[in-house]
Design a protein around this motif. Structure first.
Motif, PDB file in Angstrom:
ATOM      1  N   ARG A 246     -28.154 -50.678  -3.242  1.00 35.54           N
ATOM      2  CA  ARG A 246     -26.867 -51.251  -3.674  1.00 35.54           C
ATOM      3  C   ARG A 246     -25.785 -50.173  -3.756  1.00 35.54           C
ATOM      4  N   ILE A 247     -26.150 -49.005  -4.268  1.00 30.74           N
ATOM      5  CA  ILE A 247     -25.189 -47.897  -4.395  1.00 30.74           C
ATOM      6  C   ILE A 247     -24.699 -47.470  -3.008  1.00 30.74           C
ATOM      7  N   LEU A 248     -25.616 -47.345  -2.063  1.00 30.08           N
ATOM      8  CA  LEU A 248     -25.230 -46.951  -0.709  1.00 30.08           C
ATOM      9  C   LEU A 248     -24.305 -47.980  -0.076  1.00 30.08           C
ATOM     10  N   GLN A 249     -24.568 -49.260  -0.321  1.00 30.46           N
ATOM     11  CA  GLN A 249     -23.706 -50.303   0.244  1.00 30.46           C
ATOM     12  C   GLN A 249     -22.290 -50.185  -0.311  1.00 30.46           C
ATOM     13  N   LYS A 250     -22.184 -49.960  -1.619  1.00 37.25           N
ATOM     14  CA  LYS A 250     -20.848 -49.821  -2.228  1.00 37.25           C
ATOM     15  C   LYS A 250     -20.136 -48.569  -1.713  1.00 37.25           C
ATOM     16  N   LEU A 251     -20.871 -47.460  -1.592  1.00 39.67           N
ATOM     17  CA  LEU A 251     -20.267 -46.233  -1.075  1.00 39.67           C
ATOM     18  C   LEU A 251     -19.816 -46.408   0.371  1.00 39.67           C
ATOM     19  N   GLU A 252     -20.608 -47.127   1.143  1.00 39.83           N
ATOM     20  CA  GLU A 252     -20.240 -47.381   2.536  1.00 39.83           C
ATOM     21  C   GLU A 252     -19.012 -48.286   2.604  1.00 39.83           C
ATOM     22  N   ASP A 253     -18.972 -49.317   1.753  1.00 41.13           N
ATOM     23  CA  ASP A 253     -17.814 -50.212   1.711  1.00 41.13           C
ATOM     24  C   ASP A 253     -16.528 -49.454   1.373  1.00 41.13           C
ATOM     25  N   LYS A 254     -16.644 -48.423   0.543  1.00 42.41           N
ATOM     26  CA  LYS A 254     -15.494 -47.612   0.152  1.00 42.41           C
ATOM     27  C   LYS A 254     -15.162 -46.539   1.187  1.00 42.41           C
ATOM     28  N   GLY A 255     -16.006 -46.396   2.199  1.00 45.81           N
ATOM     29  CA  GLY A 255     -15.785 -45.392   3.234  1.00 45.81           C
ATOM     30  C   GLY A 255     -16.156 -43.978   2.802  1.00 45.81           C
ATOM     31  N   LEU A 256     -17.017 -43.860   1.774  1.00 43.80           N
ATOM     32  CA  LEU A 256     -17.389 -42.547   1.249  1.00 43.80           C
ATOM     33  C   LEU A 256     -18.647 -41.987   1.891  1.00 43.80           C
ATOM     34  N   ILE A 257     -19.445 -42.851   2.504  1.00 42.70           N
ATOM     35  CA  ILE A 257     -20.631 -42.428   3.252  1.00 42.70           C
ATOM     36  C   ILE A 257     -20.679 -43.207   4.556  1.00 42.70           C
TER      37      ILE A 257
ATOM     38  N   ARG B  85     -26.516 -44.059   9.775  1.00 37.45           N
ATOM     39  CA  ARG B  85     -26.834 -44.157  11.194  1.00 37.45           C
ATOM     40  C   ARG B  85     -28.350 -44.220  11.327  1.00 37.45           C
ATOM     41  N   CYS B  86     -28.793 -44.653  12.473  1.00 36.04           N
ATOM     42  CA  CYS B  86     -30.228 -44.716  12.730  1.00 36.04           C
ATOM     43  C   CYS B  86     -30.781 -43.308  12.901  1.00 36.04           C
ATOM     44  N   HIS B  87     -32.004 -43.128  12.451  1.00 39.41           N
ATOM     45  CA  HIS B  87     -32.711 -41.861  12.627  1.00 39.41           C
ATOM     46  C   HIS B  87     -32.918 -41.648  14.122  1.00 39.41           C
ATOM     47  N   PRO B  88     -32.693 -40.446  14.639  1.00 41.58           N
ATOM     48  CA  PRO B  88     -32.796 -40.228  16.084  1.00 41.58           C
ATOM     49  C   PRO B  88     -34.196 -40.439  16.666  1.00 41.58           C
ATOM     50  N   LYS B  89     -35.247 -40.288  15.844  1.00 45.82           N
ATOM     51  CA  LYS B  89     -36.607 -40.421  16.361  1.00 45.82           C
ATOM     52  C   LYS B  89     -37.288 -41.723  15.958  1.00 45.82           C
ATOM     53  N   ASP B  90     -36.723 -42.417  14.983  1.00 47.64           N
ATOM     54  CA  ASP B  90     -37.338 -43.660  14.509  1.00 47.64           C
ATOM     55  C   ASP B  90     -36.215 -44.591  14.072  1.00 47.64           C
ATOM     56  N   ARG B  91     -35.882 -45.544  14.921  1.00 47.72           N
ATOM     57  CA  ARG B  91     -34.734 -46.414  14.669  1.00 47.72           C
ATOM     58  C   ARG B  91     -34.923 -47.322  13.455  1.00 47.72           C
ATOM     59  N   ARG B  92     -36.122 -47.370  12.886  1.00 50.86           N
ATOM     60  CA  ARG B  92     -36.333 -48.160  11.665  1.00 50.86           C
ATOM     61  C   ARG B  92     -35.826 -47.418  10.435  1.00 50.86           C
ATOM     62  N   ARG B  93     -35.654 -46.115  10.570  1.00 47.63           N
ATOM     63  CA  ARG B  93     -35.206 -45.286   9.448  1.00 47.63           C
ATOM     64  C   ARG B  93     -33.705 -45.022   9.569  1.00 47.63           C
ATOM     65  N   GLN B  94     -33.097 -44.676   8.415  1.00 52.08           N
ATOM     66  CA  GLN B  94     -31.668 -44.392   8.373  1.00 52.08           C
ATOM     67  C   GLN B  94     -31.411 -42.958   7.937  1.00 52.08           C
ATOM     68  N   ILE B  95     -30.282 -42.448   8.357  1.00 53.23           N
ATOM     69  CA  ILE B  95     -29.771 -41.178   7.869  1.00 53.23           C
ATOM     70  C   ILE B  95     -28.427 -41.495   7.204  1.00 53.23           C
ATOM     71  N   VAL B  96     -28.251 -40.978   6.004  1.00 54.32           N
ATOM     72  CA  VAL B  96     -27.018 -41.204   5.251  1.00 54.32           C
ATOM     73  C   VAL B  96     -26.282 -39.879   5.168  1.00 54.32           C
ATOM     74  N   GLU B  97     -24.969 -39.929   5.411  1.00 60.41           N
ATOM     75  CA  GLU B  97     -24.174 -38.705   5.281  1.00 60.41           C
ATOM     76  C   GLU B  97     -22.837 -39.020   4.625  1.00 60.41           C
ATOM     77  N   ILE B  98     -22.299 -38.018   3.972  1.00 56.01           N
ATOM     78  CA  ILE B  98     -21.016 -38.154   3.295  1.00 56.01           C
ATOM     79  C   ILE B  98     -19.898 -38.081   4.336  1.00 56.01           C
ATOM     80  N   THR B  99     -18.827 -38.827   4.100  1.00 55.62           N
ATOM     81  CA  THR B  99     -17.667 -38.791   4.987  1.00 55.62           C
ATOM     82  C   THR B  99     -16.632 -37.809   4.429  1.00 55.62           C
TER      83      THR B  99
END
Length: 121
Positions: free
Chosen positions: A48-59, A62-76
């Motif tokens: 839920r926190i990640l969704q709110k941060l993404e909605d605010k444009g703060l993070i 993207r998909c993990h380069p080796k396993d598309r089922r996993r995610q990578i989160v980064e700060i904007t």
């Protein structure tokens, strides 16, 4: 946490959102499970926190380069700006709390918090 919470509210983020942003800023892009562990947040709460941060444009996620089922989160850049704009005030508040407690009590508090963080049933 009251004075720090006030600064964060004025910045438009919660304590937990701030914790995630700081972690991403300090440690770089990470997977949600790693963020959850290092930020001491339950994975469903982090989702839920990640969704709110993404909605605010703060993070961004993207998909993990080796396993598309996993995610990578980064700060904007916008997320980094929130940290830059508020870090001095938060550090000043933390310094005031440390001075109020004194060095010995402050160290004891940190030791106790670390014990609780590492507590396993």
């Amino acid at each position: 946490m009251g004075p720090i919470r006030k600064l964060l509210i004025d910045a438009g983020v919660t304590e937990q959102q701030w914790r995630v942003l700081r972690l991403l800023k300090e440690e770089g892009a990470s997977e949600p499970t790693d963020i959850s562990e290092r930020a001491c947040l339950l994975l469903p709460s982090l989702t839920r926190i990640l969704q709110k941060l993404e909605d605010k444009g703060l993070i961004k996620r993207r998909c993990h380069p080796k396993d598309r089922r996993r995610q990578i989160v980064e700060i904007t850049a916008k997320g980094e700006q929130i940290i830059q704009d508020n870090l001095t005030g938060i550090v000043q508040q933390a310094d005031r709390m440390r001075a109020h407690l004194g060095p010995e009590k402050h160290e004891t508090l940190l030791d106790i918090l670390n014990e609780l963080k590492n507590f396993k049933e």
